[in-house]
Design a protein around this motif. Sequence first.
Motif, PDB file in Angstrom:
ATOM      1  N   MET A   4       0.779  -1.464  -0.583  1.00  0.00           N
ATOM      2  CA  MET A   4       0.280   0.478  -0.380  1.00  0.00           C
ATOM      3  C   MET A   4       0.526   1.249   0.095  1.00  0.00           C
ATOM      4  O   MET A   4       2.207   1.510   0.525  1.00  0.00           O
ATOM      5  CB  MET A   4      -0.967   0.044   1.550  1.00  0.00           C
ATOM      6  CG  MET A   4      -1.458   0.970   0.545  1.00  0.00           C
ATOM      7  SD  MET A   4      -3.361   1.091   2.579  1.00  0.00           S
ATOM      8  CE  MET A   4      -3.754  -0.669   3.115  1.00  0.00           C
ATOM      9  N   SER A   5       0.393   2.328  -1.052  1.00  0.00           N
ATOM     10  CA  SER A   5       1.273   3.781  -1.171  1.00  0.00           C
ATOM     11  C   SER A   5       1.713   4.319   0.731  1.00  0.00           C
ATOM     12  O   SER A   5       0.320   4.221   1.449  1.00  0.00           O
ATOM     13  CB  SER A   5       0.710   4.251  -1.938  1.00  0.00           C
ATOM     14  OG  SER A   5      -0.365   4.942  -1.622  1.00  0.00           O
ATOM     15  N   ALA A   6       2.010   4.818   1.032  1.00  0.00           N
ATOM     16  CA  ALA A   6       1.978   5.671   2.017  1.00  0.00           C
ATOM     17  C   ALA A   6       0.614   6.409   2.143  1.00  0.00           C
ATOM     18  O   ALA A   6       0.224   6.753   3.225  1.00  0.00           O
ATOM     19  CB  ALA A   6       3.716   6.640   1.599  1.00  0.00           C
TER      20      ALA A   6
ATOM     21  N   ALA B 248      -2.143   6.014   0.676  1.00  0.00           N
ATOM     22  CA  ALA B 248      -3.458   4.781   0.511  1.00  0.00           C
ATOM     23  C   ALA B 248      -3.389   4.573   2.570  1.00  0.00           C
ATOM     24  O   ALA B 248      -4.351   4.377   3.381  1.00  0.00           O
ATOM     25  CB  ALA B 248      -3.509   4.007  -0.030  1.00  0.00           C
ATOM     26  N   SER B 249      -2.137   4.700   3.356  1.00  0.00           N
ATOM     27  CA  SER B 249      -2.037   3.569   3.710  1.00  0.00           C
ATOM     28  C   SER B 249      -2.770   4.922   5.436  1.00  0.00           C
ATOM     29  O   SER B 249      -2.584   4.203   6.329  1.00  0.00           O
ATOM     30  CB  SER B 249      -0.763   3.085   4.576  1.00  0.00           C
ATOM     31  OG  SER B 249       0.151   3.935   4.543  1.00  0.00           O
ATOM     32  N   PHE B 250      -1.747   5.959   4.913  1.00  0.00           N
ATOM     33  CA  PHE B 250      -2.677   7.244   5.785  1.00  0.00           C
ATOM     34  C   PHE B 250      -3.929   7.267   5.794  1.00  0.00           C
ATOM     35  O   PHE B 250      -4.501   8.051   6.748  1.00  0.00           O
ATOM     36  CB  PHE B 250      -1.713   8.836   5.169  1.00  0.00           C
ATOM     37  CG  PHE B 250      -1.839   9.692   5.910  1.00  0.00           C
ATOM     38  CD1 PHE B 250      -2.232  10.013   7.415  1.00  0.00           C
ATOM     39  CD2 PHE B 250      -2.993  10.588   5.294  1.00  0.00           C
ATOM     40  CE1 PHE B 250      -2.574  11.433   8.071  1.00  0.00           C
ATOM     41  CE2 PHE B 250      -3.706  12.139   6.070  1.00  0.00           C
ATOM     42  CZ  PHE B 250      -3.417  11.684   7.674  1.00  0.00           C
TER      43      PHE B 250
ATOM     44  N   THR C  42      -6.551   5.683   4.522  1.00  0.00           N
ATOM     45  CA  THR C  42      -6.967   4.369   6.065  1.00  0.00           C
ATOM     46  C   THR C  42      -7.004   4.062   7.060  1.00  0.00           C
ATOM     47  O   THR C  42      -7.582   3.553   7.950  1.00  0.00           O
ATOM     48  CB  THR C  42      -6.760   3.184   5.277  1.00  0.00           C
ATOM     49  OG1 THR C  42      -5.523   2.890   4.863  1.00  0.00           O
ATOM     50  CG2 THR C  42      -7.433   2.995   3.790  1.00  0.00           C
ATOM     51  N   SER C  43      -5.861   4.721   7.726  1.00  0.00           N
ATOM     52  CA  SER C  43      -5.680   4.869   9.509  1.00  0.00           C
ATOM     53  C   SER C  43      -6.468   6.314  10.155  1.00  0.00           C
ATOM     54  O   SER C  43      -7.398   6.369   9.460  1.00  0.00           O
ATOM     55  CB  SER C  43      -4.135   5.521   9.608  1.00  0.00           C
ATOM     56  OG  SER C  43      -4.104   7.292   9.037  1.00  0.00           O
TER      57      SER C  43
ATOM     58  N   GLY D 186      -6.119   9.431   9.616  1.00  0.00           N
ATOM     59  CA  GLY D 186      -6.661  10.013   7.456  1.00  0.00           C
ATOM     60  C   GLY D 186      -7.999   9.954   7.354  1.00  0.00           C
ATOM     61  O   GLY D 186      -8.715  10.767   6.908  1.00  0.00           O
ATOM     62  N   ARG D 187      -8.800   8.743   8.589  1.00  0.00           N
ATOM     63  CA  ARG D 187     -10.160   9.262   8.239  1.00  0.00           C
ATOM     64  C   ARG D 187     -10.607  10.210   8.505  1.00  0.00           C
ATOM     65  O   ARG D 187     -11.566  10.882   8.429  1.00  0.00           O
ATOM     66  CB  ARG D 187     -10.837   7.692   9.246  1.00  0.00           C
ATOM     67  CG  ARG D 187     -10.014   6.608   7.755  1.00  0.00           C
ATOM     68  CD  ARG D 187     -11.543   5.485   7.783  1.00  0.00           C
ATOM     69  NE  ARG D 187     -10.930   4.207   7.474  1.00  0.00           N
ATOM     70  CZ  ARG D 187     -10.992   4.041   6.474  1.00  0.00           C
ATOM     71  NH1 ARG D 187     -11.595   4.267   5.161  1.00  0.00           N
ATOM     72  NH2 ARG D 187     -10.102   2.754   6.237  1.00  0.00           N
TER      73      ARG D 187
END
Length: 218
Positions: free
Chosen positions: A1-3, A5-7, A9-10, A13-14
């Motif tokens: 997962m790109s940085a 995308a992972s931010f 979905t954290s 991040g949400r």
Amino acid sequence: MSALASFLTSSIGRKVSMAITGLLLIGFLVTHLAANLLILVDAEAYNEYSHALISNPLIYLAEAGLLLFFVVHFVSGVIITMRGRNARKQGYAEDRWAGGTSHKSLSSATMIFSGIFFLLFVPLHIIGFKFGAWYETSTGIRDLHRLVIEEFQNPLLVAFYVVGMIVLGFHLWHGFGSAFESLGVTYRTQLRRAGQLLAVLVAGGFLLIPVAVFVMGG
Ligand code: HEM
């Protein structure tokens, strides 16, 4: 997962994407309110404004953006609420306001329900107006003013809008200040007050339209 995308979905991040999309949706609401207040003052200017908007090819981009903001905002809200509930499987023995420095309010505790309401309100609203009867003015443009005036002669529809705008007011009352907090902006008290004022002005402004049209009788 790109940085990225992972931010996104954290948990943080949400919250951030919910805050940004929420503020963009508020921006839409403020311009939408300003445009629709024209209904009460100048039918011709209202029809011309809406004609300029729908005949601009960029409208499709704006609509796609609006839909994306709405979906991201809603999905993030549902996920955050569900995670919060799952984190505490057992409910509290007693449900009480914490008081003191707690900012919990009826508005903050019902965000998910007021949000779900808009899943019903917005499609019905768009079907009623955007895809509603097509009248034309003598100059050959859409007479949206006539449609709005006709629709708001129906007391049931006016009641639905009044309830809807009260729900909107509740959602914004907590939402605006909370969005800035998620983005790490301080000045909590001032932002809360500004959010509450905005909620009253936006919900009150929208509420005025169906009520005034109904009372004036077209
Ligand atoms: C009394 C209050 C309101 C009135 C009179 C009103 C009026 C309208 C009208 C006439 C349209 C169709 C515009 C067109 O086709 O050119 C429209 C579209 C729309 N309205 Fe409202 N509106 C009101 C409140 C709201 C609220 C509270 C929301 C959101 C919570 C909202 C969201 C939308 C959306 C998303 C569209 C579609 C925009 C597009 O596709 O270009 N409206 N509204």
